[in-house]
Scaffold this active site. Structure first.
Site, PDB file in Angstrom:
ATOM      1  N   LYS A  95     -42.835  24.048 -10.218  1.00 16.84           N
ATOM      2  CA  LYS A  95     -42.353  23.087  -9.216  1.00 16.84           C
ATOM      3  C   LYS A  95     -40.963  22.572  -9.574  1.00 16.84           C
ATOM      4  CE  LYS A  95     -46.927  21.518  -7.874  1.00 16.84           C
ATOM      5  NZ  LYS A  95     -48.071  20.698  -8.303  1.00 16.84           N
ATOM      6  N   GLN A 137     -49.909  15.394 -10.657  1.00 14.82           N
ATOM      7  CA  GLN A 137     -50.644  16.653 -10.772  1.00 14.82           C
ATOM      8  C   GLN A 137     -52.123  16.358 -11.026  1.00 14.82           C
ATOM      9  OE1 GLN A 137     -49.290  19.717 -10.277  1.00 14.82           O
ATOM     10  NE2 GLN A 137     -51.267  20.697 -10.614  1.00 14.82           N
ATOM     11  N   ASP A 186     -47.805  14.868  -1.376  1.00 12.13           N
ATOM     12  CA  ASP A 186     -49.068  15.614  -1.330  1.00 12.13           C
ATOM     13  C   ASP A 186     -49.871  15.282  -0.073  1.00 12.13           C
ATOM     14  OD1 ASP A 186     -49.716  17.488  -3.302  1.00 12.13           O
ATOM     15  OD2 ASP A 186     -50.058  15.937  -4.814  1.00 12.13           O
TER      16      ASP A 186
HETATM   17  N1  GUN Z   1     -53.588  20.553  -8.485  1.00 12.57           N
HETATM   18  C1  GUN Z   1     -53.904  21.707  -7.850  1.00 12.57           C
HETATM   19  N2  GUN Z   1     -53.386  21.718  -6.607  1.00 12.57           N
HETATM   20  C2  GUN Z   1     -52.727  20.551  -6.459  1.00 12.57           C
HETATM   21  C3  GUN Z   1     -51.973  19.983  -5.383  1.00 12.57           C
HETATM   22  O1  GUN Z   1     -51.806  20.542  -4.301  1.00 12.57           O
HETATM   23  N3  GUN Z   1     -51.448  18.761  -5.628  1.00 12.57           N
HETATM   24  C4  GUN Z   1     -51.624  18.104  -6.804  1.00 12.57           C
HETATM   25  N4  GUN Z   1     -51.083  16.907  -6.934  1.00 12.57           N
HETATM   26  N5  GUN Z   1     -52.313  18.614  -7.807  1.00 12.57           N
HETATM   27  C5  GUN Z   1     -52.850  19.818  -7.639  1.00 12.57           C
END
Ligand code: GUN
Length: 300
Positions: free
Chosen positions: A54, A98, A121
């Site tokens: 990311k 995360q 998100d």
């Molecule tokens: N962990 C796995 N997928 C995601 C996601 O889409 N967002 C977040 N914040 N954590 C994750």
């Protein structure tokens, strides 16, 4: 094989190029650089890989990337205090914590501490409610990516029968809301659904997000349907050698591709779209924060 393969990797590249172009314009015309803060608690190896990826892509599209790491044993109060700081920081337009979090932390309390306007998100309870009531929300990245691919293929989705298999808060439920907003007739199927094959066979649009490897076979699919496979499952692959594994979706690709009109592969389908949509959401959050028009073609 009859289905067109939807190339999510190429599609995600296009989305990132669009984001980069609009970021460049924001900088040139307004002197604003969108910023995304990613918070990682603990040392989960898969999460570390995601967070690194990311950060790299954020910088590649010209945005500022802020990474914050807390030890696995950090107190929840420390994480909440960090979120308060990020909420107050005008250089930060998007915040992502995360998941999963360590067991001693309450996921809902943490997510709901994020300023909803910075919740890229789309997991904050306010954004869930805004999406459900058809108002301007931050939309979860994976369903947003699926919607972009569906609109690209179909143009208007109005009146189409859509079946979403899976009812998670992250994918199934927001996906259903987005399809409803685009005037599909939406069914959510799940582990207790009776005659699930028959339900799926009615779908012009079938979105699989259950986390069960290759559960949906060609026999479940209406000829010509568009199949979006959100599943990412690692299964043993002894044919590749002892102890080897491979990635498969929730859809049995080979049989489904004989029947569907279009289908996303795994890997290389929905997966790459998720981070691309995270960047799109960060740009959207930045535009909204500055009272500027929404980025074109990158929102729900
Ligand atoms: N962990 C796995 N997928 C995601 C996601 O889409 N967002 C977040 N914040 N954590 C994750």
């Amino acid at each position: 094989m009859s289905a067109e393969i939807i190339d999510g990797k190429a599609f995600a590249g296009e989305v990132r190029r669009k984001v980069a172009a609009q970021v460049a314009r924001l900088k040139a015309e307004h002197g604003i650089t969108p910023g995304l803060a990613v918070v990682l608690v603990g040392e989960d190896p898969a999460s570390q890989v995601y967070v690194r990826s990311k950060g790299k892509m954020t910088v590649e599209v010209g945005m500022n990337s802020f990474e914050h790491r807390l030890p696995a044993e950090a107190e929840e109060a420390a994480l909440l205090a960090l979120l308060d700081d990020l909420n107050a920081d005008p250089a930060v337009h998007g915040i992502l914590v995360q998941l999963p979090l360590p067991d001693h932390m309450d996921e809902s309390s943490v997510i709901n501490r994020i300023d909803p306007a910075k919740d890229v998100d789309g997991f904050h309870i306010s954004n869930v409610g805004l999406l459900a009531t058809g108002q301007k929300a931050m939309v979860p990245c994976t369903p947003l990516g699926c919607l972009m691919m569906l609109r690209d293929r179909h143009g208007s989705l109005s009146g189409l029968d859509a079946v979403v298999v899976g009812r998670s808060n992250i994918v199934g439920k927001p996906m259903a809301q987005l399809l409803l907003r685009d005037s599909c007739t939406v069914t959510i199927a799940h582990s207790r659904t009776r005659n699930i094959e028959d339900v799926c066979r009615r779908a012009d649009i079938l979105v699989a997000a259950v986390g069960r490897p290759e559960m949906i076979t060609g026999e479940w699919i209406k000829p010509g349907a568009t199949v979006i496979d959100v599943g990412i499952n690692r299964i043993p692959a002894p044919e590749r050698g002892e102890g080897k594994t491979r990635l498969v979706g929730d859809v049995h690709f080979d049989s489904a591709a004989q029947v569907a009109g279009a289908i996303t592969p795994v890997p290389g389908g929905v997966g790459p779209m998720t981070i691309a949509c995270l960047l799109a959401n960060t740009l959207t959050a930045c535009c909204r924060a500055n009272g500027l028009p929404e980025p074109e073609g990158l929102t729900a």
